[in-house]
Design a protein around this motif. Sequence first.
Motif, PDB file in Angstrom:
ATOM      1  N   ILE A   7       0.925  -1.129   0.180  1.00 60.62           N
ATOM      2  CA  ILE A   7       0.007   0.136  -0.079  1.00 60.62           C
ATOM      3  C   ILE A   7       0.940   1.233  -0.042  1.00 60.62           C
ATOM      4  O   ILE A   7       0.652   2.227  -0.758  1.00 60.62           O
ATOM      5  CB  ILE A   7      -0.829   0.135   1.158  1.00 60.62           C
ATOM      6  CG1 ILE A   7      -2.001  -1.098   0.992  1.00 60.62           C
ATOM      7  CG2 ILE A   7      -1.748   1.403   1.413  1.00 60.62           C
ATOM      8  CD1 ILE A   7      -2.895  -1.303   2.345  1.00 60.62           C
ATOM      9  N   GLU A  10       2.214   1.827  -3.445  1.00 60.54           N
ATOM     10  CA  GLU A  10       1.323   2.274  -4.475  1.00 60.54           C
ATOM     11  C   GLU A  10       1.169   3.657  -4.227  1.00 60.54           C
ATOM     12  O   GLU A  10       1.083   4.414  -5.033  1.00 60.54           O
ATOM     13  CB  GLU A  10       0.018   1.461  -4.093  1.00 60.54           C
ATOM     14  CG  GLU A  10       0.048   0.008  -4.758  1.00 60.54           C
ATOM     15  CD  GLU A  10      -0.425  -0.133  -6.369  1.00 60.54           C
ATOM     16  OE1 GLU A  10      -1.167   0.871  -6.712  1.00 60.54           O
ATOM     17  OE2 GLU A  10       0.291  -0.610  -6.990  1.00 60.54           O
ATOM     18  N   ARG A  14       1.661   6.612  -6.673  1.00 64.21           N
ATOM     19  CA  ARG A  14       0.394   7.836  -7.111  1.00 64.21           C
ATOM     20  C   ARG A  14       1.173   9.084  -6.802  1.00 64.21           C
ATOM     21  O   ARG A  14       0.973  10.032  -7.744  1.00 64.21           O
ATOM     22  CB  ARG A  14      -0.751   7.459  -6.090  1.00 64.21           C
ATOM     23  CG  ARG A  14      -1.839   8.466  -6.327  1.00 64.21           C
ATOM     24  CD  ARG A  14      -2.926   8.172  -5.317  1.00 64.21           C
ATOM     25  NE  ARG A  14      -2.607   8.960  -4.101  1.00 64.21           N
ATOM     26  CZ  ARG A  14      -2.921  10.019  -3.947  1.00 64.21           C
ATOM     27  NH1 ARG A  14      -3.448  10.830  -4.931  1.00 64.21           N
ATOM     28  NH2 ARG A  14      -2.483  10.862  -2.773  1.00 64.21           N
ATOM     29  N   ILE A  64      -8.303   7.154  -5.422  1.00 59.68           N
ATOM     30  CA  ILE A  64      -8.616   5.552  -5.464  1.00 59.68           C
ATOM     31  C   ILE A  64      -9.704   5.431  -4.837  1.00 59.68           C
ATOM     32  O   ILE A  64     -10.434   6.064  -4.199  1.00 59.68           O
ATOM     33  CB  ILE A  64      -7.464   5.103  -4.566  1.00 59.68           C
ATOM     34  CG1 ILE A  64      -6.286   5.296  -5.091  1.00 59.68           C
ATOM     35  CG2 ILE A  64      -7.843   3.652  -4.317  1.00 59.68           C
ATOM     36  CD1 ILE A  64      -4.991   5.078  -3.849  1.00 59.68           C
ATOM     37  N   ASP A  66     -11.265   1.883  -5.176  1.00 56.67           N
ATOM     38  CA  ASP A  66     -11.290   0.722  -4.612  1.00 56.67           C
ATOM     39  C   ASP A  66      -9.794   0.265  -4.802  1.00 56.67           C
ATOM     40  O   ASP A  66      -9.160   0.447  -5.888  1.00 56.67           O
ATOM     41  CB  ASP A  66     -12.197  -0.162  -5.317  1.00 56.67           C
ATOM     42  CG  ASP A  66     -12.375  -1.700  -4.672  1.00 56.67           C
ATOM     43  OD1 ASP A  66     -11.942  -1.552  -3.350  1.00 56.67           O
ATOM     44  OD2 ASP A  66     -12.412  -2.586  -5.451  1.00 56.67           O
ATOM     45  N   GLN A  67      -9.170  -0.617  -3.913  1.00 63.19           N
ATOM     46  CA  GLN A  67      -7.765  -1.366  -4.356  1.00 63.19           C
ATOM     47  C   GLN A  67      -7.844  -2.606  -3.603  1.00 63.19           C
ATOM     48  O   GLN A  67      -8.391  -2.705  -2.399  1.00 63.19           O
ATOM     49  CB  GLN A  67      -6.918  -0.517  -3.612  1.00 63.19           C
ATOM     50  CG  GLN A  67      -5.553  -1.035  -3.815  1.00 63.19           C
ATOM     51  CD  GLN A  67      -4.160   0.200  -3.551  1.00 63.19           C
ATOM     52  OE1 GLN A  67      -4.132   0.387  -2.331  1.00 63.19           O
ATOM     53  NE2 GLN A  67      -3.615   0.566  -4.447  1.00 63.19           N
ATOM     54  N   ARG A  68      -7.278  -3.449  -4.172  1.00 61.07           N
ATOM     55  CA  ARG A  68      -7.277  -4.930  -3.684  1.00 61.07           C
ATOM     56  C   ARG A  68      -5.812  -5.381  -3.941  1.00 61.07           C
ATOM     57  O   ARG A  68      -5.307  -4.911  -5.059  1.00 61.07           O
ATOM     58  CB  ARG A  68      -8.262  -6.025  -4.405  1.00 61.07           C
ATOM     59  CG  ARG A  68      -9.834  -5.281  -4.193  1.00 61.07           C
ATOM     60  CD  ARG A  68     -10.674  -6.214  -4.929  1.00 61.07           C
ATOM     61  NE  ARG A  68     -11.913  -5.518  -4.847  1.00 61.07           N
ATOM     62  CZ  ARG A  68     -13.103  -6.138  -4.846  1.00 61.07           C
ATOM     63  NH1 ARG A  68     -13.129  -7.428  -5.115  1.00 61.07           N
ATOM     64  NH2 ARG A  68     -14.299  -5.399  -4.811  1.00 61.07           N
ATOM     65  N   THR A  78      -1.767  -6.112  -7.421  1.00 60.70           N
ATOM     66  CA  THR A  78      -2.500  -4.986  -6.980  1.00 60.70           C
ATOM     67  C   THR A  78      -3.653  -4.783  -8.093  1.00 60.70           C
ATOM     68  O   THR A  78      -3.258  -4.296  -9.413  1.00 60.70           O
ATOM     69  CB  THR A  78      -2.056  -3.589  -6.625  1.00 60.70           C
ATOM     70  OG1 THR A  78      -1.181  -3.106  -7.746  1.00 60.70           O
ATOM     71  CG2 THR A  78      -1.001  -3.798  -5.495  1.00 60.70           C
ATOM     72  N   THR A  80      -6.430  -1.859  -8.862  1.00 58.44           N
ATOM     73  CA  THR A  80      -6.603  -0.454  -8.263  1.00 58.44           C
ATOM     74  C   THR A  80      -7.542   0.374  -9.218  1.00 58.44           C
ATOM     75  O   THR A  80      -7.133   0.705 -10.343  1.00 58.44           O
ATOM     76  CB  THR A  80      -5.375   0.556  -7.965  1.00 58.44           C
ATOM     77  OG1 THR A  80      -4.637  -0.170  -7.330  1.00 58.44           O
ATOM     78  CG2 THR A  80      -5.831   1.729  -7.213  1.00 58.44           C
ATOM     79  N   ARG A  81      -8.877   0.657  -8.639  1.00 62.65           N
ATOM     80  CA  ARG A  81      -9.748   1.466  -9.448  1.00 62.65           C
ATOM     81  C   ARG A  81      -9.633   2.938  -9.278  1.00 62.65           C
ATOM     82  O   ARG A  81      -9.576   3.307  -7.940  1.00 62.65           O
ATOM     83  CB  ARG A  81     -11.093   0.929  -9.240  1.00 62.65           C
ATOM     84  CG  ARG A  81     -12.084   1.463 -10.289  1.00 62.65           C
ATOM     85  CD  ARG A  81     -13.381   0.742 -10.005  1.00 62.65           C
ATOM     86  NE  ARG A  81     -14.419   1.037 -11.054  1.00 62.65           N
ATOM     87  CZ  ARG A  81     -15.379   0.531 -11.661  1.00 62.65           C
ATOM     88  NH1 ARG A  81     -15.683  -0.831 -11.330  1.00 62.65           N
ATOM     89  NH2 ARG A  81     -16.396   1.071 -12.352  1.00 62.65           N
ATOM     90  N   CYS A  97      -8.886   1.399 -14.309  1.00 69.61           N
ATOM     91  CA  CYS A  97      -8.729   0.229 -13.269  1.00 69.61           C
ATOM     92  C   CYS A  97      -7.224  -0.199 -13.801  1.00 69.61           C
ATOM     93  O   CYS A  97      -6.903  -0.530 -14.854  1.00 69.61           O
ATOM     94  CB  CYS A  97      -9.589  -0.934 -13.471  1.00 69.61           C
ATOM     95  SG  CYS A  97      -9.673  -2.105 -12.331  1.00 69.61           S
TER      96      CYS A  97
END
Length: 120
Positions: A7, A10, A14, A64, A66-68, A78, A80-81, A97
């Motif tokens: 995270i 990421e 960003r 962001i 959503d992030q999985r 990852t 990430t939407r 996405c």
Amino acid sequence: MDETKIIAFEERLRTAMLSSNVEVLDELIAEDLIFVNHFGQILSKETDIEAHRSGNLKITGIDILDQRIRLLDMLAVTVTRVTLTGTFGTPFEGEFCYTRVWQYRIGKWQIVSGHCSSVT
């Protein structure tokens, strides 16, 4: 391995994308990157970074939605939407996405593969 580390990487990515910080992008992106953009074009690390370096790509917002994260041995995937705004010749805004594969090698985490899709 801890999900919070990915995270943090990421978020570092960003922030670097928003400021076009090519030094940080260079550090986070592997030399042998394979990236497929939302047009289906396959891009290299140099092509990706050059868009920032030249000023052709200016991202003004990455929100962001959503992030999985999926942790595997020495890999993390990852998805990430985001809502993305900026200019690339002309202004753009949309929902995208991103899928990124992070690999731990040579003592650091780097993106080795990525894909971007436009969300409609």
